[in-house]
Design a protein around this motif. Structure first.
Motif, PDB file in Angstrom:
ATOM      1  N   UNK A  52       0.861  -1.167   0.000  1.00  0.00           N
ATOM      2  CA  UNK A  52       0.000   0.000   0.000  1.00  0.00           C
ATOM      3  C   UNK A  52       0.900   1.221   0.000  1.00  0.00           C
ATOM      4  N   UNK A  53       0.651   2.143  -0.886  1.00  0.00           N
ATOM      5  CA  UNK A  53       1.493   3.332  -0.942  1.00  0.00           C
ATOM      6  C   UNK A  53       0.679   4.558  -1.259  1.00  0.00           C
ATOM      7  N   UNK A  54       1.291   5.695  -1.111  1.00  0.00           N
ATOM      8  CA  UNK A  54       0.612   6.944  -1.432  1.00  0.00           C
ATOM      9  C   UNK A  54       0.365   7.058  -2.910  1.00  0.00           C
ATOM     10  N   UNK A  55       1.161   6.348  -3.695  1.00  0.00           N
ATOM     11  CA  UNK A  55       0.969   6.357  -5.141  1.00  0.00           C
ATOM     12  C   UNK A  55      -0.018   5.269  -5.497  1.00  0.00           C
ATOM     13  N   UNK A  56      -1.038   5.594  -6.251  1.00  0.00           N
ATOM     14  CA  UNK A  56      -2.013   4.606  -6.695  1.00  0.00           C
ATOM     15  C   UNK A  56      -1.436   3.889  -7.900  1.00  0.00           C
ATOM     16  N   UNK A  57      -1.010   2.640  -7.699  1.00  0.00           N
ATOM     17  CA  UNK A  57      -0.391   1.890  -8.784  1.00  0.00           C
ATOM     18  C   UNK A  57      -1.457   1.311  -9.703  1.00  0.00           C
ATOM     19  N   UNK A  58      -1.054   1.042 -10.932  1.00  0.00           N
ATOM     20  CA  UNK A  58      -1.967   0.379 -11.867  1.00  0.00           C
ATOM     21  C   UNK A  58      -2.229  -1.023 -11.364  1.00  0.00           C
ATOM     22  N   UNK A  59      -3.367  -1.557 -11.707  1.00  0.00           N
ATOM     23  CA  UNK A  59      -3.795  -2.855 -11.184  1.00  0.00           C
ATOM     24  C   UNK A  59      -4.202  -3.736 -12.346  1.00  0.00           C
ATOM     25  N   UNK A  60      -3.805  -4.974 -12.316  1.00  0.00           N
ATOM     26  CA  UNK A  60      -4.177  -5.900 -13.375  1.00  0.00           C
ATOM     27  C   UNK A  60      -4.950  -7.053 -12.775  1.00  0.00           C
ATOM     28  N   UNK A 100       0.588  -3.210  23.214  1.00  0.00           N
ATOM     29  CA  UNK A 100       1.748  -3.934  22.680  1.00  0.00           C
ATOM     30  C   UNK A 100       1.781  -3.842  21.159  1.00  0.00           C
ATOM     31  N   UNK A 101       0.627  -4.047  20.532  1.00  0.00           N
ATOM     32  CA  UNK A 101       0.539  -3.931  19.088  1.00  0.00           C
ATOM     33  C   UNK A 101       0.872  -2.515  18.629  1.00  0.00           C
ATOM     34  N   UNK A 102       0.280  -1.538  19.314  1.00  0.00           N
ATOM     35  CA  UNK A 102       0.499  -0.142  18.940  1.00  0.00           C
ATOM     36  C   UNK A 102       1.965   0.245  19.102  1.00  0.00           C
ATOM     37  N   UNK A 103       2.619  -0.222  20.151  1.00  0.00           N
ATOM     38  CA  UNK A 103       4.027   0.117  20.371  1.00  0.00           C
ATOM     39  C   UNK A 103       4.887  -0.370  19.212  1.00  0.00           C
ATOM     40  N   UNK A 104       4.599  -1.564  18.713  1.00  0.00           N
ATOM     41  CA  UNK A 104       5.363  -2.096  17.582  1.00  0.00           C
ATOM     42  C   UNK A 104       5.161  -1.244  16.340  1.00  0.00           C
ATOM     43  N   UNK A 105       3.909  -0.901  16.065  1.00  0.00           N
ATOM     44  CA  UNK A 105       3.605  -0.071  14.900  1.00  0.00           C
ATOM     45  C   UNK A 105       4.205   1.326  15.066  1.00  0.00           C
ATOM     46  N   UNK A 106       4.113   1.861  16.278  1.00  0.00           N
ATOM     47  CA  UNK A 106       4.641   3.203  16.527  1.00  0.00           C
ATOM     48  C   UNK A 106       6.150   3.254  16.324  1.00  0.00           C
ATOM     49  N   UNK A 107       6.836   2.233  16.817  1.00  0.00           N
ATOM     50  CA  UNK A 107       8.287   2.182  16.650  1.00  0.00           C
ATOM     51  C   UNK A 107       8.668   2.183  15.181  1.00  0.00           C
ATOM     52  N   UNK A 108       7.960   1.380  14.382  1.00  0.00           N
ATOM     53  CA  UNK A 108       8.249   1.329  12.943  1.00  0.00           C
ATOM     54  C   UNK A 108       7.976   2.686  12.301  1.00  0.00           C
ATOM     55  N   UNK A 109       6.840   3.295  12.653  1.00  0.00           N
ATOM     56  CA  UNK A 109       6.497   4.591  12.074  1.00  0.00           C
ATOM     57  C   UNK A 109       7.555   5.635  12.413  1.00  0.00           C
ATOM     58  N   UNK A 110       7.974   5.675  13.671  1.00  0.00           N
ATOM     59  CA  UNK A 110       8.975   6.652  14.087  1.00  0.00           C
ATOM     60  C   UNK A 110      10.276   6.482  13.298  1.00  0.00           C
ATOM     61  N   UNK A 111      10.610   5.230  12.983  1.00  0.00           N
ATOM     62  CA  UNK A 111      11.837   4.962  12.237  1.00  0.00           C
ATOM     63  C   UNK A 111      11.768   5.476  10.798  1.00  0.00           C
ATOM     64  N   UNK A 112      10.569   5.700  10.293  1.00  0.00           N
ATOM     65  CA  UNK A 112      10.419   6.192   8.920  1.00  0.00           C
ATOM     66  C   UNK A 112      10.552   7.710   8.847  1.00  0.00           C
ATOM     67  N   UNK A 154       4.195   9.934   3.712  1.00  0.00           N
ATOM     68  CA  UNK A 154       5.097   8.926   3.157  1.00  0.00           C
ATOM     69  C   UNK A 154       5.436   7.879   4.213  1.00  0.00           C
ATOM     70  N   UNK A 155       5.707   8.334   5.439  1.00  0.00           N
ATOM     71  CA  UNK A 155       5.978   7.399   6.536  1.00  0.00           C
ATOM     72  C   UNK A 155       4.736   6.573   6.842  1.00  0.00           C
ATOM     73  N   UNK A 156       3.571   7.199   6.780  1.00  0.00           N
ATOM     74  CA  UNK A 156       2.307   6.489   6.990  1.00  0.00           C
ATOM     75  C   UNK A 156       2.123   5.409   5.938  1.00  0.00           C
ATOM     76  N   UNK A 157       2.452   5.726   4.694  1.00  0.00           N
ATOM     77  CA  UNK A 157       2.332   4.750   3.614  1.00  0.00           C
ATOM     78  C   UNK A 157       3.203   3.532   3.863  1.00  0.00           C
ATOM     79  N   UNK A 158       4.418   3.775   4.328  1.00  0.00           N
ATOM     80  CA  UNK A 158       5.314   2.668   4.633  1.00  0.00           C
ATOM     81  C   UNK A 158       4.759   1.801   5.756  1.00  0.00           C
ATOM     82  N   UNK A 159       4.201   2.444   6.758  1.00  0.00           N
ATOM     83  CA  UNK A 159       3.584   1.687   7.855  1.00  0.00           C
ATOM     84  C   UNK A 159       2.418   0.855   7.350  1.00  0.00           C
ATOM     85  N   UNK A 160       1.558   1.452   6.529  1.00  0.00           N
ATOM     86  CA  UNK A 160       0.405   0.712   6.009  1.00  0.00           C
ATOM     87  C   UNK A 160       0.847  -0.522   5.225  1.00  0.00           C
TER      88      UNK A 160
END
Length: 570
Positions: free
Chosen positions: A11-19, A279-291, A312-318
């Motif tokens: 999942x990214x901020x750019x909407x990719x073409x889909x086949x 616990x789940x949120x902490x893992x996601x938060x850590x990854x987001x902060x790293x972006x 952009x960081x949100x897109x990477x997390x998603x």
């Protein structure tokens, strides 16, 4: 713990073409649990994350305006615009907040960002769309006040919370013009927007649920101002669809919000998804902060970040969330968190429900998962591939139990047992039951067992929402896809059929009764029976009688076959 296949498509901020898959045996790239986030062409869903609601073809910014009206409120003078029916629309900023800080009620009446005069509309909250269409200063709402509501009317208010998987949508989304609903319900309609995605849930300081607090701020604002328009500060009902309903479920789990509203309506809430835990949120938060190109302790740097850097960081997390935290999934990995401070209960079957007193309406639509299944699998899938999807998605023992259930068995052709059978109908029914229908029925039983009142309905008539028509099956006679209830409730369906018109009239009459009395029954329509702790008489909305329980009986989903929130409860 059961292993689940996660989304292979990033999942990214750019909407990719889909086949579309080219064969009958496409590579599995999504699970039943990810049904809320369909991997389908960009033009199919107006509220799909990172795709702007602005691409939708239908204007929903309100009726054409012809005059200006002023109302004195405790926060200053409100300037509104009136349409030919006499409904007055007010665009207003309800709250203010610094980046990644809790919001507070504004101290003076002000137009929202994007509106230069009373007829203007608010800009959306930041999301993956044209940056000129959003603003970080986005805590705004549109108020619709019908001519029947005057000073002293003591009228109720319905506050609508839009969907969009917590990362897209706005108060100006398709079909959300509240004028008709306001007129027919004799109520004030408030359509609100709130901070989305990382800005609403992923503060680098680890403070979460900011978006949940935004909704509370909006209710506090309404309590201050609706008496000036003829409304009652104590008669606020929350209503939302999809993630908007999920947001209301979060509010129902916030004890400190209880005195801000009297009742709630939840439409198509994906209740198979529980709240995230810390616990789940902490893992996601850590990854987001790293972006982010900043330390989580560098407040100056964080404040100076561009919105595009945050998205952009949100897109990477998603794109990585479901591999980091399987329970997060790919559909709504950024969502409310049971932090024990604001949200104090999971409000699901993993723990005792707190005592309840509020009446609620719960509804789903007939074919919640159809848009996803038929949008992704555009050609028939074989029974063998169907079995593979279920096995990979659910693991044992859930997969074996599901594949042996009458509701999910693919019928074999009597003339040729070797012929290709299309298993998509069974896959969409299974997805509809798991993510939406049966999970909602379980929630209703739990709610009533804890002292609350609940009425459950299922739309068998809908109005095709913008984008849904790109999946041909969603336009077939009898199909009601996810979101097809929105324009029924608001009465904004274009050129409605007689069946749609009849259902619009019925639902707006029932909503009027519910907003006023806490009961959706009116003498003009058949009795809508309350749910009990064991029995759900789900009224067919647009049909006659009650919808059959099928697999949504009390001992199947949630007991014999666990929901995802039970599998991932840690």
């Amino acid at each position: 713990m059961v292993a689940f296949l996660t989304l292979a498509l990033s999942l990214s901020l750019v909407v990719h073409s889909w086949a579309a898959p080219a064969t009958l045996e496409p590579r599995i790239s999504t699970t039943i649990a990810d049904l809320k986030f369909p991997q389908i062409p960009a033009n199919l869903l107006c509220d799909i994350p990172f795709i702007s609601q602005w691409i939708c073809p239908r204007d929903s910014g309100g009726s054409s305006t012809s005059s200006s009206l002023s109302v004195s409120t405790p926060l200053g003078t409100a300037e509104g615009t009136s349409d030919t029916s006499g409904v007055v629309r007010y665009a207003v900023r309800y709250g203010s907040a610094d980046r990644w800080q809790p919001s507070s009620v504004v101290t003076s009446w002000a137009l929202p960002a994007g509106a230069s005069n009373a007829s203007g509309l608010p800009l959306a909250c930041p999301q993956g769309t044209d940056p000129t269409q959003y603003s970080e200063d986005c805590l705004a709402m549109l108020l619709y006040v019908p001519p029947s509501v005057q000073i002293g009317s003591d009228a109720p208010t319905l506050m609508w919370i839009h969907g969009g998987s917590f990362v897209s949508g706005s108060a100006t989304g398709p079909g959300l013009d509240g004028a008709i609903l306001a007129t027919n319900s004799d109520a004030i309609i408030a359509v609100v927007q709130y901070r989305l995605g990382a800005l609403g849930f992923m503060a680098p300081s680890d403070e979460t649920n900011l978006a949940v607090q935004d909704i509370m701020t909006a209710m506090q604002f309404l309590q201050k101002v609706v008496p000036s328009f003829g409304g009652s500060a104590s008669k606020i009902t929350l209503d939302g669809q999809s993630s908007g309903a999920n947001m209301i479920r979060a509010i129902l789990a916030v004890p400190s919000a209880s005195d801000l509203f009297q009742s709630a309506i939840l439409q198509s809430d994906p209740m198979d998804y529980g709240f995230l835990n810390t616990t789940m949120q902490d893992t996601l938060q850590t990854f987001f902060n790293e972006q982010l190109p900043c330390s989580s302790a560098d407040s100056s740097c964080l404040s100076s970040l561009s919105v595009s850097d945050i998205l952009l960081a949100q897109s990477s997390l998603m794109g990585n969330a479901s591999s980091l935290v399987p329970a997060a999934g790919a559909a709504e990995p950024i969502r409310p968190v049971r932090d024990g401070i604001l949200i104090t209960s999971p409000l699901d079957s993993t723990a005792p429900f707190p005592s309840q007193t509020k009446p609620i309406l719960l509804s789903t639509v007939l074919d919640e998962a159809m848009l996803t299944i038929y949008g992704y699998y555009t050609s028939p899938i074989t029974v063998t591939f169907y079995d593979e999807i279920v096995n990979v998605s659910f693991g044992e023992p859930r997969a074996e139990r599901l594949l042996s259930a009458e509701e999910y068995i693919v019928p074999v052709s009597s003339s040729n047992s070797n012929s290709v059978q299309d298993a998509r109908p069974q896959l969409q029914v299974m997805g509809t039951d798991q993510v939406w229908r049966c999970a909602t029925w379980t929630f209703a039983r739990n709610w009533v067992a804890s002292g609350g009142q609940a009425w459950v309905g299922l739309y068998v008539v809908g109005a095709s929402y913008p984008g849904n028509s790109a999946v041909p099956e969603c336009t077939e006679t009898g199909s009601v896809c996810h979101q097809d209830d929105i324009e029924i409730v608001f009465g904004t369906a274009p050129s409605p059929t007689s069946a749609q018109s009849a259902l619009i009239n019925e639902m707006q009459a029932r909503y009027k009764a519910f907003l006023t009395t806490g009961n959706p029954n009116t003498d003009s329509y058949p009795t809508w029976t309350e749910a009990t702790s064991t029995t759900i008489d789900a009224l067919e909305l647009g049909g006659s009688g009650n919808y059959a329980a099928g697999a949504c009986n009390v001992t199947y989903w949630g007991e014999y076959v666990e929901y995802d929130y039970q599998v991932y409860d840690i």
